[in-house]
Scaffold this motif. Structure first.
Motif, PDB file in Angstrom:
ATOM      1  N   ASP A  79       0.860  -1.190   0.000  1.00 44.10           N
ATOM      2  CA  ASP A  79       0.000   0.000   0.000  1.00 44.10           C
ATOM      3  C   ASP A  79       0.896   1.240   0.000  1.00 44.10           C
ATOM      4  O   ASP A  79       1.579   1.512   0.990  1.00 44.10           O
ATOM      5  CB  ASP A  79      -0.900  -0.028   1.246  1.00 44.10           C
ATOM      6  N   VAL A  80       0.898   1.977  -1.093  1.00 46.38           N
ATOM      7  CA  VAL A  80       1.768   3.151  -1.242  1.00 46.38           C
ATOM      8  C   VAL A  80       0.988   4.420  -0.887  1.00 46.38           C
ATOM      9  O   VAL A  80      -0.057   4.694  -1.487  1.00 46.38           O
ATOM     10  CB  VAL A  80       2.311   3.250  -2.688  1.00 46.38           C
ATOM     11  N   GLY A  81       1.488   5.198   0.070  1.00 41.86           N
ATOM     12  CA  GLY A  81       0.794   6.411   0.537  1.00 41.86           C
ATOM     13  C   GLY A  81      -0.225   6.032   1.591  1.00 41.86           C
ATOM     14  O   GLY A  81      -1.419   6.284   1.454  1.00 41.86           O
ATOM     15  N   ASN A 144      -1.456  -1.213  -4.157  1.00 37.03           N
ATOM     16  CA  ASN A 144      -2.438  -0.131  -4.125  1.00 37.03           C
ATOM     17  C   ASN A 144      -1.682   1.186  -4.001  1.00 37.03           C
ATOM     18  O   ASN A 144      -0.861   1.342  -3.100  1.00 37.03           O
ATOM     19  CB  ASN A 144      -3.336  -0.330  -2.893  1.00 37.03           C
ATOM     20  N   VAL A 145      -1.944   2.123  -4.900  1.00 38.54           N
ATOM     21  CA  VAL A 145      -1.263   3.422  -4.847  1.00 38.54           C
ATOM     22  C   VAL A 145      -2.307   4.501  -4.593  1.00 38.54           C
ATOM     23  O   VAL A 145      -3.275   4.621  -5.363  1.00 38.54           O
ATOM     24  CB  VAL A 145      -0.489   3.718  -6.153  1.00 38.54           C
ATOM     25  N   ALA A 146      -2.126   5.301  -3.531  1.00 37.87           N
ATOM     26  CA  ALA A 146      -3.143   6.271  -3.125  1.00 37.87           C
ATOM     27  C   ALA A 146      -2.700   7.709  -3.330  1.00 37.87           C
ATOM     28  O   ALA A 146      -3.161   8.616  -2.646  1.00 37.87           O
ATOM     29  CB  ALA A 146      -3.525   6.032  -1.664  1.00 37.87           C
ATOM     30  N   ARG A 166      -1.779  -7.614  -9.643  1.00 33.72           N
ATOM     31  CA  ARG A 166      -2.543  -6.445 -10.064  1.00 33.72           C
ATOM     32  C   ARG A 166      -2.066  -5.197  -9.315  1.00 33.72           C
ATOM     33  O   ARG A 166      -1.717  -5.274  -8.138  1.00 33.72           O
ATOM     34  CB  ARG A 166      -4.043  -6.615  -9.767  1.00 33.72           C
ATOM     35  N   LEU A 167      -2.098  -4.059 -10.010  1.00 35.90           N
ATOM     36  CA  LEU A 167      -1.735  -2.776  -9.391  1.00 35.90           C
ATOM     37  C   LEU A 167      -2.822  -1.769  -9.763  1.00 35.90           C
ATOM     38  O   LEU A 167      -3.243  -1.712 -10.923  1.00 35.90           O
ATOM     39  CB  LEU A 167      -0.362  -2.324  -9.913  1.00 35.90           C
ATOM     40  N   ILE A 168      -3.273  -0.988  -8.787  1.00 33.39           N
ATOM     41  CA  ILE A 168      -4.235   0.074  -9.098  1.00 33.39           C
ATOM     42  C   ILE A 168      -3.639   1.400  -8.639  1.00 33.39           C
ATOM     43  O   ILE A 168      -3.100   1.506  -7.542  1.00 33.39           O
ATOM     44  CB  ILE A 168      -5.618  -0.202  -8.444  1.00 33.39           C
ATOM     45  N   ALA A 169      -3.704   2.415  -9.527  1.00 30.13           N
ATOM     46  CA  ALA A 169      -3.085   3.706  -9.220  1.00 30.13           C
ATOM     47  C   ALA A 169      -3.794   4.831  -9.963  1.00 30.13           C
ATOM     48  O   ALA A 169      -4.205   4.644 -11.110  1.00 30.13           O
ATOM     49  CB  ALA A 169      -1.615   3.691  -9.618  1.00 30.13           C
TER      50      ALA A 169
END
Ligand code: SAH
Length: 203
Positions: A79-81, A144-146, A166-169
């Motif tokens: 989890d980024v951010g 996950n990028v927030a 999977r990556l979501i950003a």
């Protein structure tokens, strides 16, 4: 609190198909992740300020991003951010372990405390630059990028995805800011542009 939670779930249900995600949103006490003065609004479907000019994301966006990651109980997630820790807490209900990385030291320390107090023991928060990922625990089944990347998703993040990961950003380009879903296949990355969103910038 219960009434606020029920109302939020009613608002999310038409837009979120994955019942596990809705249950995760219901299970995480969002009121603990917002500043005390805003606790009354914690179950509203809105982003809220968490100090240091950052915000806790809107529950609908958190739910949507979790759904798009198609998490399995055995998944290892970055989890980024991490900010307040709320999004990480929701992710943690849907997977095996979450490694959170947050640039802002004070937010990272507070998030770690909040998570422990909420009884969540499968999230580890690290202070650092998440644009570089967190190589020591890679590869991740999901990332996950927030915070919004300009132009493209940092390559280091895509490289830390497992095969099938999977990556979501949120990504900003000339047409504005959109969610992008990345799926790692053997030999290539599949990138899909989705709905418009608004996040703080990835630094
Ligand atoms: N997911 C958070 C909210 C995210 S706000 C929550 O649930 O509360 C975006 C966060 O990304 C902010 O806390 C900001 O400090 C952090 N951030 C921005 N750039 C970053 C970077 N390069 N590495 C790590 N964190 C970053």
């Amino acid at each position: 609190m219960k009434r606020g939670r029920d109302r939020l779930l009613t608002q999310l249900r038409p837009q979120i198909d994955d019942e596990r995600v809705l249950q995760a949103i219901a299970a995480v006490p969002r009121d603990r992740f917002v500043p005390a003065a805003l606790r009354r609004d914690a179950w509203e479907n809105v982003p809220l300020p968490i100090g240091s000019e950052q915000t806790i994301s809107q529950p609908l966006v958190v739910a949507r991003m979790c759904e798009l990651l198609e998490l399995r109980p055995s998944d290892r997630v970055l989890d980024v951010g991490t900010g307040s820790g709320y999004h990480a807490a929701v992710l943690s209900r849907l997977c095996h372990h979450v490694w959170g990385i947050e640039l802002h030291e004070q937010l990272a320390r507070r998030a770690a405390r909040t998570l422990v107090r909420a009884g969540i023991d499968n999230v580890t928060v690290t202070i650092g630059d998440g644009a570089a990922g967190l190589a020591e625990h890679a590869p991740y089944d999901a990332i996950n990028v927030a915070a919004t990347a300009g132009g493209e998703i940092p390559p280091a993040l895509e490289q830390q995805l497992a095969l099938g990961g999977r990556l979501i950003a949120p990504v900003a380009d000339d047409h504005g800011e959109h969610l992008v879903l990345v799926r790692r296949h053997e030999g290539h990355f599949e990138r899909t542009r989705l709905e418009p969103v608004r996040f703080v910038p990835l630094r």
